[in-house]
Each structure stands twice: as structure tokens, then as C-alpha cells.
Design a protein around this motif. Sequence first.
Motif, PDB file in Angstrom:
ATOM      1  N   ASN A   1       4.941  91.347  39.754  1.00  0.00           N
ATOM      2  CA  ASN A   1       5.482  92.628  40.412  1.00  0.00           C
ATOM      3  C   ASN A   1       5.658  91.738  42.152  1.00  0.00           C
ATOM      4  O   ASN A   1       6.267  92.419  43.260  1.00  0.00           O
ATOM      5  CB  ASN A   1       5.724  93.538  40.251  1.00  0.00           C
ATOM      6  CG  ASN A   1       6.284  93.941  38.594  1.00  0.00           C
ATOM      7  OD1 ASN A   1       7.286  93.325  38.686  1.00  0.00           O
ATOM      8  ND2 ASN A   1       6.101  94.987  37.774  1.00  0.00           N
TER       9      ASN A   1
ATOM     10  N   GLY B   1       7.266  98.527  49.792  1.00  0.00           N
ATOM     11  CA  GLY B   1       6.272  99.253  49.401  1.00  0.00           C
ATOM     12  C   GLY B   1       7.491 100.094  47.859  1.00  0.00           C
ATOM     13  O   GLY B   1       8.250  99.040  47.422  1.00  0.00           O
TER      14      GLY B   1
ATOM     15  N   GLY C   1      14.890  90.773  36.218  1.00  0.00           N
ATOM     16  CA  GLY C   1      14.125  91.456  35.234  1.00  0.00           C
ATOM     17  C   GLY C   1      14.287  91.688  34.746  1.00  0.00           C
ATOM     18  O   GLY C   1      15.862  92.138  34.435  1.00  0.00           O
ATOM     19  N   LEU C   2      13.308  92.646  33.646  1.00  0.00           N
ATOM     20  CA  LEU C   2      14.535  92.854  32.690  1.00  0.00           C
ATOM     21  C   LEU C   2      13.476  94.711  32.796  1.00  0.00           C
ATOM     22  O   LEU C   2      14.259  95.577  31.550  1.00  0.00           O
ATOM     23  CB  LEU C   2      13.213  92.698  31.417  1.00  0.00           C
ATOM     24  CG  LEU C   2      14.028  91.781  30.437  1.00  0.00           C
ATOM     25  CD1 LEU C   2      13.013  91.042  28.750  1.00  0.00           C
ATOM     26  CD2 LEU C   2      15.544  91.944  29.753  1.00  0.00           C
ATOM     27  N   GLY C   3      13.084  94.973  32.829  1.00  0.00           N
ATOM     28  CA  GLY C   3      12.522  96.546  33.673  1.00  0.00           C
ATOM     29  C   GLY C   3      11.141  96.866  31.959  1.00  0.00           C
ATOM     30  O   GLY C   3      11.355  98.084  31.883  1.00  0.00           O
TER      31      GLY C   3
ATOM     32  N   ASP D   1      -0.078  95.121  47.816  1.00  0.00           N
ATOM     33  CA  ASP D   1       0.816  93.650  48.622  1.00  0.00           C
ATOM     34  C   ASP D   1       0.942  94.440  50.025  1.00  0.00           C
ATOM     35  O   ASP D   1       1.472  95.986  50.049  1.00  0.00           O
ATOM     36  CB  ASP D   1       1.843  93.509  47.361  1.00  0.00           C
ATOM     37  CG  ASP D   1       2.864  94.685  47.288  1.00  0.00           C
ATOM     38  OD1 ASP D   1       3.020  95.457  48.265  1.00  0.00           O
ATOM     39  OD2 ASP D   1       3.169  94.985  45.987  1.00  0.00           O
TER      40      ASP D   1
ATOM     41  N   LEU E   1       8.573 104.200  37.299  1.00  0.00           N
ATOM     42  CA  LEU E   1       8.579 102.970  37.342  1.00  0.00           C
ATOM     43  C   LEU E   1       7.876 102.486  35.261  1.00  0.00           C
ATOM     44  O   LEU E   1       8.292 101.477  35.085  1.00  0.00           O
ATOM     45  CB  LEU E   1       7.070 103.107  38.038  1.00  0.00           C
ATOM     46  CG  LEU E   1       7.063 102.897  39.674  1.00  0.00           C
ATOM     47  CD1 LEU E   1       5.959 102.310  40.070  1.00  0.00           C
ATOM     48  CD2 LEU E   1       7.658 101.357  39.591  1.00  0.00           C
TER      49      LEU E   1
ATOM     50  N   PHE F   1      13.963 100.277  33.109  1.00  0.00           N
ATOM     51  CA  PHE F   1      14.124 100.299  34.739  1.00  0.00           C
ATOM     52  C   PHE F   1      13.776  99.625  35.486  1.00  0.00           C
ATOM     53  O   PHE F   1      12.333  98.962  35.843  1.00  0.00           O
ATOM     54  CB  PHE F   1      13.271 101.949  35.292  1.00  0.00           C
ATOM     55  CG  PHE F   1      13.029 102.148  36.353  1.00  0.00           C
ATOM     56  CD1 PHE F   1      14.492 103.110  37.113  1.00  0.00           C
ATOM     57  CD2 PHE F   1      12.481 101.502  37.248  1.00  0.00           C
ATOM     58  CE1 PHE F   1      14.618 102.831  38.955  1.00  0.00           C
ATOM     59  CE2 PHE F   1      13.157 101.963  38.759  1.00  0.00           C
ATOM     60  CZ  PHE F   1      13.975 102.321  39.121  1.00  0.00           C
ATOM     61  N   THR F   2      14.980  99.073  36.284  1.00  0.00           N
ATOM     62  CA  THR F   2      14.545  97.067  36.705  1.00  0.00           C
ATOM     63  C   THR F   2      15.119  97.786  38.331  1.00  0.00           C
ATOM     64  O   THR F   2      16.890  98.546  38.524  1.00  0.00           O
ATOM     65  CB  THR F   2      14.313  95.903  36.456  1.00  0.00           C
ATOM     66  OG1 THR F   2      14.523  95.691  37.456  1.00  0.00           O
ATOM     67  CG2 THR F   2      16.012  96.306  35.639  1.00  0.00           C
ATOM     68  N   THR F   3      14.943  97.362  39.727  1.00  0.00           N
ATOM     69  CA  THR F   3      15.901  97.193  40.613  1.00  0.00           C
ATOM     70  C   THR F   3      15.889  96.046  40.881  1.00  0.00           C
ATOM     71  O   THR F   3      16.708  95.352  42.398  1.00  0.00           O
ATOM     72  CB  THR F   3      15.047  97.599  41.665  1.00  0.00           C
ATOM     73  OG1 THR F   3      14.039  97.038  42.284  1.00  0.00           O
ATOM     74  CG2 THR F   3      14.604  99.275  41.263  1.00  0.00           C
ATOM     75  N   LYS F   4      15.836  94.930  40.077  1.00  0.00           N
ATOM     76  CA  LYS F   4      15.839  93.344  40.238  1.00  0.00           C
ATOM     77  C   LYS F   4      17.278  93.176  40.184  1.00  0.00           C
ATOM     78  O   LYS F   4      17.413  93.842  38.593  1.00  0.00           O
ATOM     79  CB  LYS F   4      14.839  92.285  39.915  1.00  0.00           C
ATOM     80  CG  LYS F   4      13.242  92.630  40.424  1.00  0.00           C
ATOM     81  CD  LYS F   4      12.281  92.219  39.278  1.00  0.00           C
ATOM     82  CE  LYS F   4      11.319  93.135  40.150  1.00  0.00           C
ATOM     83  NZ  LYS F   4      10.052  92.659  39.618  1.00  0.00           N
TER      84      LYS F   4
ATOM     85  N   ALA G   1       7.857  91.367  45.352  1.00  0.00           N
ATOM     86  CA  ALA G   1       8.113  92.720  46.242  1.00  0.00           C
ATOM     87  C   ALA G   1       7.630  91.883  47.844  1.00  0.00           C
ATOM     88  O   ALA G   1       8.239  92.089  49.014  1.00  0.00           O
ATOM     89  CB  ALA G   1       6.773  93.594  46.751  1.00  0.00           C
TER      90      ALA G   1
ATOM     91  N   GLY H   1       7.706  95.594  32.040  1.00  0.00           N
ATOM     92  CA  GLY H   1       6.822  94.732  32.535  1.00  0.00           C
ATOM     93  C   GLY H   1       5.691  96.437  32.645  1.00  0.00           C
ATOM     94  O   GLY H   1       4.418  95.759  31.910  1.00  0.00           O
ATOM     95  N   LEU H   2       5.935  97.255  33.372  1.00  0.00           N
ATOM     96  CA  LEU H   2       5.447  98.167  33.011  1.00  0.00           C
ATOM     97  C   LEU H   2       5.381  99.050  32.672  1.00  0.00           C
ATOM     98  O   LEU H   2       4.082  99.350  31.915  1.00  0.00           O
ATOM     99  CB  LEU H   2       5.798  99.031  34.984  1.00  0.00           C
ATOM    100  CG  LEU H   2       5.065  98.218  36.225  1.00  0.00           C
ATOM    101  CD1 LEU H   2       5.927  99.147  37.314  1.00  0.00           C
ATOM    102  CD2 LEU H   2       3.394  97.925  36.290  1.00  0.00           C
TER     103      LEU H   2
END
Length: 604
Positions: A489, A523, A545-547, A519, A532, A537-540, A493, A549-550
Motif C-alpha cells: 500500500n 496521505g 485493488g480489491l479493497g 511513507d 480504511l 473499500f478501495t480507491t485504486k 501511495a 488488504g487492510l
Amino acid sequence: MLAWLIGGALACAAAWQFSVDRTSAALRARAERHAAALALDLTGALEKVETLPFVISLQAQVLQGLQHPGDARAIESLNHYLAEVQQRAQVAAAYVIDQQGLTIAASNWLDVQTFVGNNYGFRPYARAALSGDVGRFYAIGTTTSLPGYFLAHPVADPAHPPTSSGPPLGAVVLKISLDAFERSWAGNDEPVALVDRNGVLFLASQADWKYRSLARLNDAARREIAASQQYTGRSIEPLPGAAAALPRVVKPVGPLGWQLMLFVDLAPAHQAARGMAVGTALLVLAAALGAHAWSQRRTHQRSLDAARAALQDASTQLEHRIAERTAELLRANHDLAERYRELQQAEQLLRATQDELVQAGKLGMLGQMAAGMTHELNQPLTAAKAFADNAVAFLAQGDEASARENLQHISDACSRMGQLIAQLKGFARKSDGEVGPVDLAASIRNAALLLEADYRQRGAALSITALPSARVMGDSLRIEQVLVNLLKNALDAVAGTDERRVHLVLARDGGDAVITITDSGPGLAREARARLFEPFFTTKPSGQGLGLGLAISSSIVQAMGGRLAALDAPGDSGAQFELRLPLLDPPAAPPASIPALHDGVEPR
Ligand code: ADP
């Protein structure tokens, strides 16, 4: 209380009256018997002498004396005879009077106070005898002043035939003393008296009652007494009221209408009655106290019974309530058991879902990494092919040393590829959940190694500051998965920025191991910060991204008792993620920094 008082008073009065009546009756009965005996004595004594004057009147000396009062020898003989009679018959005196009442001879002819020469014609007994009757009289002697009972009998004149009633020659008189009776009464408890027809007490056990009358004498009686000189020298006064009022029993005595009176003293009866009344009062009191005690006891018993009943009620109610509560509890327990079962089912479902998500997350990440990995493998493969071609050429030239060097390069490239593939296999494998001590520094190295190519390719620098030892309990593959996720991630970023720096720090904070990844990217967007950790949930852009990971990382960390959080990076830009896991060996030590490995990624 009032009833007891009234009842007690009535009982006392009744007892008193009963006792008085009974004792009085007993006293009276005794007095009756006593009086009868005394009267009998007296009557007997009087009857004993009753015929004596008659017997004497028949004596020759008596006739001689009366017919020849001047004959001294006859008189002397009569005197002697009378003295003998007096002695023998135990009378006070014996004497003879002539037709005028003059005493011609007497038993006491030798005494100074002799009757001889005295005329007693005024005495009723003399008058009766001289008129032919028997004369009886009680009086105080006018000569001797001694009282006595005078009994006179006429001496018939022999000149008259016995049937005719000519005047007698004279009379024989006996004086009988009743003093002995009076003396015998003196020891009596109850007063005794002999009372004449006029009510005068002429014999009495009480000395001061003697010659007193029961009531005031009337004039006729006074005159009679005075004329006969019956109680010569005494004025007859009535008895004191108290004495006159005393109850008495009366018995007739002798022919003169005398009455023997025994006065009954009822004081003992009253005393006994008082005793009886007091006894009754005590009995009533005892009964009242007993009744009171009994009623108290009964009241006490009743209240005890009531308390017992109340207790029984309360106990029954309590039992009911306990039974109800027990039933409620059983129901609640049943419900809880039901819920628990549902919960367990839900948890199982969740676990299954979570495992699937983890797996899905890994697959997603694998998909993304596939391209990078292909490139990474391609590079050493291409290099290996080139080195192999070179080695063939050098061997053909007989340059063995160069050929060996190239072969060594091939070997290095192969082992590098082997390493990459091994990591990828470990990551892709579904974790079998092996839990054990995990050295975080080693996990960090492994994760960095996995991403090394990616970082390099995108021109990003990863620096690592790690403690030599920070061990936690957990599943090493999962920890690495989390770290790879976070570092990936961060790389995403910084990829679009100029600086492209990522810094990882491993430190100890109290009982926790803390890994911070900072990083230099743009931000966290405000929207992203709130969501998050939401799955998917993803912004990619799509495909990148699958959303997951976190979301997966967070649940892995939580399962190991740790925490994953997003912080604001110090300074003006960038994101910072903090991963906390409980240390296996908590003794705290100051964090030590190890220098950044390299600008690129060179974990070793
Ligand atoms: P994915 O990476 O597939 O999008 P994640 O759950 O890993 O899913 O991340 C969710 C989102 O969180 C990302 O789409 C991104 O918007 C944001 N994010 C995660 N890490 C960073 C970071 N270091 N800097 C900025 N945004 C981040």
C-alpha cells in the motif's frame, strides 16, 4: 379489675358473715351448755336444802323453845340443836323466830353478831312463814352484812288440828350462803351473774357488776327493795351500757324467778371472721393473680401462634417465589443456551468467511503481483540465458575462468529465482494456522524481500530500522502477509510522487512490539480514513485493488491479540500505519536503531 374487686369484696363479706354466724352459733351453743350446767348446780343446791326447815320445824326442841321462850334450858337446848344443824347441813345460819319475827334461838347464839334478839319480821321470808307459807328470800344480812338465801318454814301450833289454818307458833329459818358458787365463777372467761326478779345482779363473777341492775329500776321495785332492806347499804345502779348490751344466754334458777345469765363474748367470733375474710381476700387475690398470669400466658401463646403462622406464610410465599424465579432462571438459561448456540454458529460462519476472505485477499494480491513477479523472473532468466550463451562461447575459446564466472552468475540468478518462488509459494499457500514464536525482524526481512523487485521497479526506497530481537507469538506467514500488504500500500501511495520513500521502524513499547510504516505519499484521504478497514473499500482503479488488504490484515492482527491503526504521519504529507503485537519476552529495553540497509532494497 373492677369485677375482681367487687367480686372479692362480696366474697370477703360473705366469708365474714358466714364465719360470724357459724362461730357465734358455736359460742352460743357452748354458752347454753355451760349455763345449763351452772343453773343445774344452783338449783340442785337450793333443792337440797328446800325441805330442811320443814324437817327442823318438826323437832321437839323447836316447839319447846317457841312454847317456852323464857325457859333458858329449852332455849339453850334449841341453840345447841340449831348449831349442830348449821354444822351438819353446811348452811350459813339456822335460827328460829317467834310469831312477831323475833329470833329466840340461833346457831350463832354465841357470836357477837348473833341473830338472837333481833326481829326479822320486816323480811318477806319471815312474813310468808309467819302467815303459814314457805318463805324464800335473798338478801344482805342486816346483822352480819353477809348476803344469803333465806329459807323459812312455819312451825305449826300443836294446839290447832293439822287441817285448820291457825297462825303458826313461829318459823324455822335457814340462811344459805351462795358465795361458793360466786367464787367458782370467778375463773370463768365469760361473765356469769344471778339476777333476781327485779333485774338486780346479786351474784356476779365480775365484782363491779354486783348489786347493779340490767336496767334502771322502776319506783315500785325501788320501794319494795327499800322496804325489805334486801340489799341493805347498797344503792342499785344500772350496769354500764356496754355490759348490759352484751349478748347472753339465760337459764331459770329456783322458785324465786331468778335467772342465771352467761354473757357471751363474741369477740373471738369476730376475730375468726376477720381471719376468714383476710384468708378469703388472699384467696381471691391469688385467684386474680392466677387468672391474670393465665390470661397473659394465653395472650403470649396467641401472639406466638400468630407469629408462627406469619412465618409459615412468609416461608410458603418465599418457596413460591423461589420456584417462580427458578422457573424464570431456567427459561432464561434455556434462552441463553439457544443464543449461545446461535452465536457459535455465527462465529463458525464468520471464521469460515474470514478464512475465505484471507484466501481471496491473497489471491487478489497474487493477481496484482503476478505481473511484477513475471518481470522479476524474466530478468534473471534473460540474464541466465545470456550468461549461459557467454559461458558456451568462453568454453569454445578455452577461457575456462571466464566461463566459470558466467556459470557462477547463472547459479546466483537461479538461486535468486528459487528464493522468489519459495516466498511466493509460502504466501499463496493457505495458512495451516501454525502458531509459534515469531521473530519480527525476520518477518520484516522476508516481506521486504518479496517486494524488493516491486520497489526497485518503481524507483522507491524502503528503509528499515529494526531491533535485533522482538519476538511475538503468532503465525509467521500471516504476519508476513500483513507486512507485505502494508508495504505494498505504501509503495502504491508513493508511486505517483517525486520522493518515493518508505520507512519501517520496529521498536519495543512496554509489553508491545511496534512496527511503524511511514511513507512520503499523498496521505490518507478523509473519506478513506473513515472506511480504511472496511472490506472492499478501495480507491485504486479496477484491476489494481480489491479493497481487502487492510480488512484482512486488521483481523489477522486482532486474532493475535494486537492492533492495526492508521496515524497521521509527522510532517505535512504521507500516511503512517502502526502495527502492535504483544511481545513474547516483555522486559523493556531502549530501542536501538540499525542503519538503513540501503537505498533500494537489500535485505540480508
Ligand atoms: P487495496 O490496496 O486493494 O485498495 P487496501 O485495503 O489495502 O485495499 O487499501 C484500501 C485503501 O486504503 C486504498 O485503496 C487506499 O485508498 C488507502 N490506502 C492504503 N494505504 C495507503 C497509504 N499508504 N497511503 C494512502 N492511502 C492508502
